[in-house]
Write a protein that holds these residues in place. Structure first.
Motif, PDB file in Angstrom:
ATOM      1  N   ASP A 198       0.864  -1.179   0.000  1.00  0.00           N
ATOM      2  CA  ASP A 198       0.000   0.000   0.000  1.00  0.00           C
ATOM      3  C   ASP A 198       0.903   1.232   0.000  1.00  0.00           C
ATOM      4  O   ASP A 198       1.580   1.498   0.987  1.00  0.00           O
ATOM      5  CB  ASP A 198      -0.905  -0.014   1.235  1.00  0.00           C
ATOM      6  N   PRO A 199       0.913   1.989  -1.089  1.00  0.00           N
ATOM      7  CA  PRO A 199       1.848   3.112  -1.187  1.00  0.00           C
ATOM      8  C   PRO A 199       1.650   4.186  -0.120  1.00  0.00           C
ATOM      9  O   PRO A 199       2.605   4.873   0.245  1.00  0.00           O
ATOM     10  CB  PRO A 199       1.599   3.670  -2.595  1.00  0.00           C
ATOM     11  N   ALA A 200       0.453   4.326   0.419  1.00  0.00           N
ATOM     12  CA  ALA A 200       0.208   5.343   1.444  1.00  0.00           C
ATOM     13  C   ALA A 200       0.873   4.968   2.777  1.00  0.00           C
ATOM     14  O   ALA A 200       1.019   5.817   3.654  1.00  0.00           O
ATOM     15  CB  ALA A 200      -1.287   5.552   1.641  1.00  0.00           C
ATOM     16  N   PHE A 201       1.255   3.706   2.941  1.00  0.00           N
ATOM     17  CA  PHE A 201       1.863   3.239   4.182  1.00  0.00           C
ATOM     18  C   PHE A 201       3.300   2.769   3.978  1.00  0.00           C
ATOM     19  O   PHE A 201       3.915   2.214   4.886  1.00  0.00           O
ATOM     20  CB  PHE A 201       1.002   2.131   4.801  1.00  0.00           C
ATOM     21  N   ASN A 202       3.838   3.006   2.805  1.00  0.00           N
ATOM     22  CA  ASN A 202       5.175   2.539   2.458  1.00  0.00           C
ATOM     23  C   ASN A 202       6.259   3.127   3.358  1.00  0.00           C
ATOM     24  O   ASN A 202       7.294   2.511   3.588  1.00  0.00           O
ATOM     25  CB  ASN A 202       5.475   2.854   0.994  1.00  0.00           C
ATOM     26  N   HIS A 203       6.033   4.326   3.886  1.00  0.00           N
ATOM     27  CA  HIS A 203       7.035   4.987   4.726  1.00  0.00           C
ATOM     28  C   HIS A 203       7.073   4.454   6.158  1.00  0.00           C
ATOM     29  O   HIS A 203       8.005   4.731   6.904  1.00  0.00           O
ATOM     30  CB  HIS A 203       6.764   6.498   4.764  1.00  0.00           C
ATOM     31  N   ILE A 204       6.075   3.668   6.539  1.00  0.00           N
ATOM     32  CA  ILE A 204       6.011   3.172   7.917  1.00  0.00           C
ATOM     33  C   ILE A 204       6.848   1.898   8.029  1.00  0.00           C
ATOM     34  O   ILE A 204       6.511   0.871   7.442  1.00  0.00           O
ATOM     35  CB  ILE A 204       4.555   2.942   8.359  1.00  0.00           C
ATOM     36  N   ARG A 205       7.911   1.994   8.802  1.00  0.00           N
ATOM     37  CA  ARG A 205       8.849   0.882   8.988  1.00  0.00           C
ATOM     38  C   ARG A 205       8.922   0.408  10.435  1.00  0.00           C
ATOM     39  O   ARG A 205       9.367  -0.700  10.696  1.00  0.00           O
ATOM     40  CB  ARG A 205      10.259   1.294   8.538  1.00  0.00           C
ATOM     41  N   LYS A 206       8.542   1.286  11.359  1.00  0.00           N
ATOM     42  CA  LYS A 206       8.613   0.951  12.781  1.00  0.00           C
ATOM     43  C   LYS A 206       7.447   1.630  13.495  1.00  0.00           C
ATOM     44  O   LYS A 206       6.780   2.499  12.934  1.00  0.00           O
ATOM     45  CB  LYS A 206       9.956   1.357  13.375  1.00  0.00           C
ATOM     46  N   LEU A 207       7.224   1.230  14.729  1.00  0.00           N
ATOM     47  CA  LEU A 207       6.091   1.729  15.500  1.00  0.00           C
ATOM     48  C   LEU A 207       6.084   3.246  15.588  1.00  0.00           C
ATOM     49  O   LEU A 207       5.024   3.872  15.492  1.00  0.00           O
ATOM     50  CB  LEU A 207       6.104   1.110  16.904  1.00  0.00           C
ATOM     51  N   GLU A 208       7.236   3.845  15.728  1.00  0.00           N
ATOM     52  CA  GLU A 208       7.333   5.296  15.872  1.00  0.00           C
ATOM     53  C   GLU A 208       6.880   6.043  14.616  1.00  0.00           C
ATOM     54  O   GLU A 208       6.581   7.239  14.681  1.00  0.00           O
ATOM     55  CB  GLU A 208       8.768   5.700  16.233  1.00  0.00           C
ATOM     56  N   ASP A 209       6.796   5.346  13.484  1.00  0.00           N
ATOM     57  CA  ASP A 209       6.330   5.958  12.236  1.00  0.00           C
ATOM     58  C   ASP A 209       4.804   6.003  12.138  1.00  0.00           C
ATOM     59  O   ASP A 209       4.255   6.722  11.311  1.00  0.00           O
ATOM     60  CB  ASP A 209       6.871   5.194  11.016  1.00  0.00           C
ATOM     61  N   VAL A 210       4.122   5.211  12.962  1.00  0.00           N
ATOM     62  CA  VAL A 210       2.655   5.171  12.951  1.00  0.00           C
ATOM     63  C   VAL A 210       2.153   6.414  13.678  1.00  0.00           C
ATOM     64  O   VAL A 210       2.647   6.745  14.763  1.00  0.00           O
ATOM     65  CB  VAL A 210       2.125   3.895  13.643  1.00  0.00           C
ATOM     66  N   PRO A 211       1.177   7.131  13.117  1.00  0.00           N
ATOM     67  CA  PRO A 211       0.644   8.303  13.815  1.00  0.00           C
ATOM     68  C   PRO A 211       0.207   7.940  15.241  1.00  0.00           C
ATOM     69  O   PRO A 211      -0.556   6.977  15.438  1.00  0.00           O
ATOM     70  CB  PRO A 211      -0.554   8.726  12.955  1.00  0.00           C
ATOM     71  N   PRO A 212       0.688   8.680  16.240  1.00  0.00           N
ATOM     72  CA  PRO A 212       0.372   8.350  17.639  1.00  0.00           C
ATOM     73  C   PRO A 212      -1.126   8.269  17.931  1.00  0.00           C
ATOM     74  O   PRO A 212      -1.557   7.438  18.728  1.00  0.00           O
ATOM     75  CB  PRO A 212       1.026   9.482  18.433  1.00  0.00           C
ATOM     76  N   HIS A 213      -1.915   9.119  17.275  1.00  0.00           N
ATOM     77  CA  HIS A 213      -3.352   9.081  17.524  1.00  0.00           C
ATOM     78  C   HIS A 213      -3.957   7.759  17.044  1.00  0.00           C
ATOM     79  O   HIS A 213      -4.865   7.211  17.685  1.00  0.00           O
ATOM     80  CB  HIS A 213      -4.065  10.263  16.862  1.00  0.00           C
ATOM     81  N   LEU A 214      -3.452   7.223  15.938  1.00  0.00           N
ATOM     82  CA  LEU A 214      -3.940   5.945  15.430  1.00  0.00           C
ATOM     83  C   LEU A 214      -3.605   4.819  16.407  1.00  0.00           C
ATOM     84  O   LEU A 214      -4.438   3.944  16.677  1.00  0.00           O
ATOM     85  CB  LEU A 214      -3.354   5.662  14.047  1.00  0.00           C
ATOM     86  N   VAL A 215      -2.419   4.841  16.973  1.00  0.00           N
ATOM     87  CA  VAL A 215      -2.038   3.855  17.983  1.00  0.00           C
ATOM     88  C   VAL A 215      -2.986   3.960  19.185  1.00  0.00           C
ATOM     89  O   VAL A 215      -3.478   2.950  19.694  1.00  0.00           O
ATOM     90  CB  VAL A 215      -0.565   4.051  18.414  1.00  0.00           C
ATOM     91  N   ALA A 216      -3.277   5.182  19.618  1.00  0.00           N
ATOM     92  CA  ALA A 216      -4.193   5.398  20.742  1.00  0.00           C
ATOM     93  C   ALA A 216      -5.604   4.898  20.415  1.00  0.00           C
ATOM     94  O   ALA A 216      -6.269   4.302  21.271  1.00  0.00           O
ATOM     95  CB  ALA A 216      -4.223   6.872  21.131  1.00  0.00           C
ATOM     96  N   GLU A 217      -6.063   5.120  19.188  1.00  0.00           N
ATOM     97  CA  GLU A 217      -7.390   4.636  18.774  1.00  0.00           C
ATOM     98  C   GLU A 217      -7.468   3.119  18.840  1.00  0.00           C
ATOM     99  O   GLU A 217      -8.482   2.560  19.282  1.00  0.00           O
ATOM    100  CB  GLU A 217      -7.699   5.080  17.344  1.00  0.00           C
ATOM    101  N   ILE A 218      -6.411   2.456  18.385  1.00  0.00           N
ATOM    102  CA  ILE A 218      -6.395   0.992  18.391  1.00  0.00           C
ATOM    103  C   ILE A 218      -6.437   0.474  19.829  1.00  0.00           C
ATOM    104  O   ILE A 218      -7.222  -0.426  20.145  1.00  0.00           O
ATOM    105  CB  ILE A 218      -5.168   0.463  17.623  1.00  0.00           C
ATOM    106  N   GLN A 219      -5.635   1.055  20.698  1.00  0.00           N
ATOM    107  CA  GLN A 219      -5.657   0.647  22.105  1.00  0.00           C
ATOM    108  C   GLN A 219      -7.047   0.874  22.706  1.00  0.00           C
ATOM    109  O   GLN A 219      -7.580   0.020  23.413  1.00  0.00           O
ATOM    110  CB  GLN A 219      -4.609   1.418  22.905  1.00  0.00           C
ATOM    111  N   ARG A 220      -7.627   2.010  22.427  1.00  0.00           N
ATOM    112  CA  ARG A 220      -8.947   2.354  22.968  1.00  0.00           C
ATOM    113  C   ARG A 220     -10.008   1.380  22.464  1.00  0.00           C
ATOM    114  O   ARG A 220     -10.918   0.988  23.219  1.00  0.00           O
ATOM    115  CB  ARG A 220      -9.302   3.795  22.577  1.00  0.00           C
ATOM    116  N   PHE A 221      -9.919   0.995  21.191  1.00  0.00           N
ATOM    117  CA  PHE A 221     -10.864   0.028  20.642  1.00  0.00           C
ATOM    118  C   PHE A 221     -10.871  -1.247  21.487  1.00  0.00           C
ATOM    119  O   PHE A 221     -11.929  -1.742  21.881  1.00  0.00           O
ATOM    120  CB  PHE A 221     -10.518  -0.310  19.185  1.00  0.00           C
ATOM    121  N   PHE A 222      -9.681  -1.764  21.783  1.00  0.00           N
ATOM    122  CA  PHE A 222      -9.623  -3.020  22.529  1.00  0.00           C
ATOM    123  C   PHE A 222      -9.999  -2.856  23.999  1.00  0.00           C
ATOM    124  O   PHE A 222     -10.460  -3.809  24.626  1.00  0.00           O
ATOM    125  CB  PHE A 222      -8.249  -3.683  22.365  1.00  0.00           C
ATOM    126  N   ILE A 223      -9.866  -1.682  24.538  1.00  0.00           N
ATOM    127  CA  ILE A 223     -10.334  -1.419  25.898  1.00  0.00           C
ATOM    128  C   ILE A 223     -11.866  -1.418  25.919  1.00  0.00           C
ATOM    129  O   ILE A 223     -12.496  -1.957  26.831  1.00  0.00           O
ATOM    130  CB  ILE A 223      -9.787  -0.068  26.414  1.00  0.00           C
TER     131      ILE A 223
END
Length: 179
Positions: free
Chosen positions: A114-139
Motif C-alpha cells: 500500500d503506497p500510502a503506508f510505504n514509509h512506515i517501517r517501525k512503531l514510531e512511524d505510525v501516527p500516535p493518535h492511530l495507535v491510541a485509537e487501536i488501544q482504545r478500541f480493545f479497551i
C-alpha cells in the motif's frame, strides 16, 4: 485449502512479506472468526459496543498462541479488505493484552504493498493518535459484554518479530502434539 494450515510462511521474510489472512475488514462491527476444524469463516458475534474495527484484522497462518488461536494481526491500509483475502504485511509493533484473563497479543502491521503506508517501517512511524485509537478500541470493545480486557502499551518492531517467531515455532510444536 485450510487457511491456517496450508499457507506457508517463509521465516526469512517475516520482516517484510509476512502473510496474513484477513478475517475482519476495517470499519466492521461483525466479529468473524476462523472455524479451526473446517477452515471456514464464521460470524462469531456482532460487537455490543458502539465501536468498529480500526484496521483490517486477521491472523498469521501456521502460528499458535497461548489462547489456542493463531497470532492476531491488525493491518493498516487505505481500504477495508474482504475477509479470507491473503495480504502481505510488514510488522511494526505488538500490543499485549489480557482478554477474559488470557494473554492475547496483537501484531500491528502495515500492508506491504500500500503506497500510502510505504514509509512506515517501525512503531514510531505510525501516527500516535492511530495507535491510541487501536488501544482504545480493545479497551472498549467488550465493555457492554461485561468482559474484562486489559491493554498494555505497544512495543516496537523487534519485540513484534520475537512474538511472531515464537508463535510460528509453537505452531509446529502444537501440530506435533496432535499426532
Amino acid at each position: 485449502m485450510h487457511p491456517w494450515h496450508d499457507i506457508a510462511v517463509d521465516p526469512d521474510r517475516i520482516e517484510s512479506e509476512l502473510p496474513v489472512v484477513i478475517e475482519i475488514p476495517a470499519g466492521s462491527k461483525n466479529k468473524y472468526e476462523l472455524e479451526k476444524k473446517s477452515g471456514i469463516l464464521k460470524l462469531d458475534r456482532v460487537l455490543s459496543s458502539s465501536v468498529r474495527y480500526p484496521a483490517n484484522y486477521g491472523f498469521i497462518p501456521r502460528s499458535f498462541c497461548d489462547d489456542g488461536d493463531p497470532l492476531d494481526v491488525l493491518v493498516l491500509g487505505q481500504e477495508p479488505v474482504v475477509p479470507m483475502t491473503l495480504v502481505y504485511v510488514r510488522p511494526v509493533g505488538v500490543m499485549h493484552m489480557r482478554d477474559s484473563g488470557k494473554a492475547d497479543e496483537k501484531i500491528l502491521a502495515v500492508h506491504a504493498h500500500d503506497p500510502a503506508f510505504n514509509h512506515i517501517r517501525k512503531l514510531e512511524d505510525v501516527p500516535p493518535h492511530l495507535v491510541a485509537e487501536i488501544q482504545r478500541f480493545f479497551i472498549d470493545y467488550k465493555v457492554l459484554e461485561e468482559k474484562e480486557v486489559v491493554v498494555d502499551p505497544f512495543e516496537g518492531r523487534e519485540r513484534a518479530l520475537e512474538v511472531i517467531r515464537t508463535a510460528l515455532s509453537d505452531y509446529w510444536k502444537m501440530r506435533a502434539n496432535e499426532r
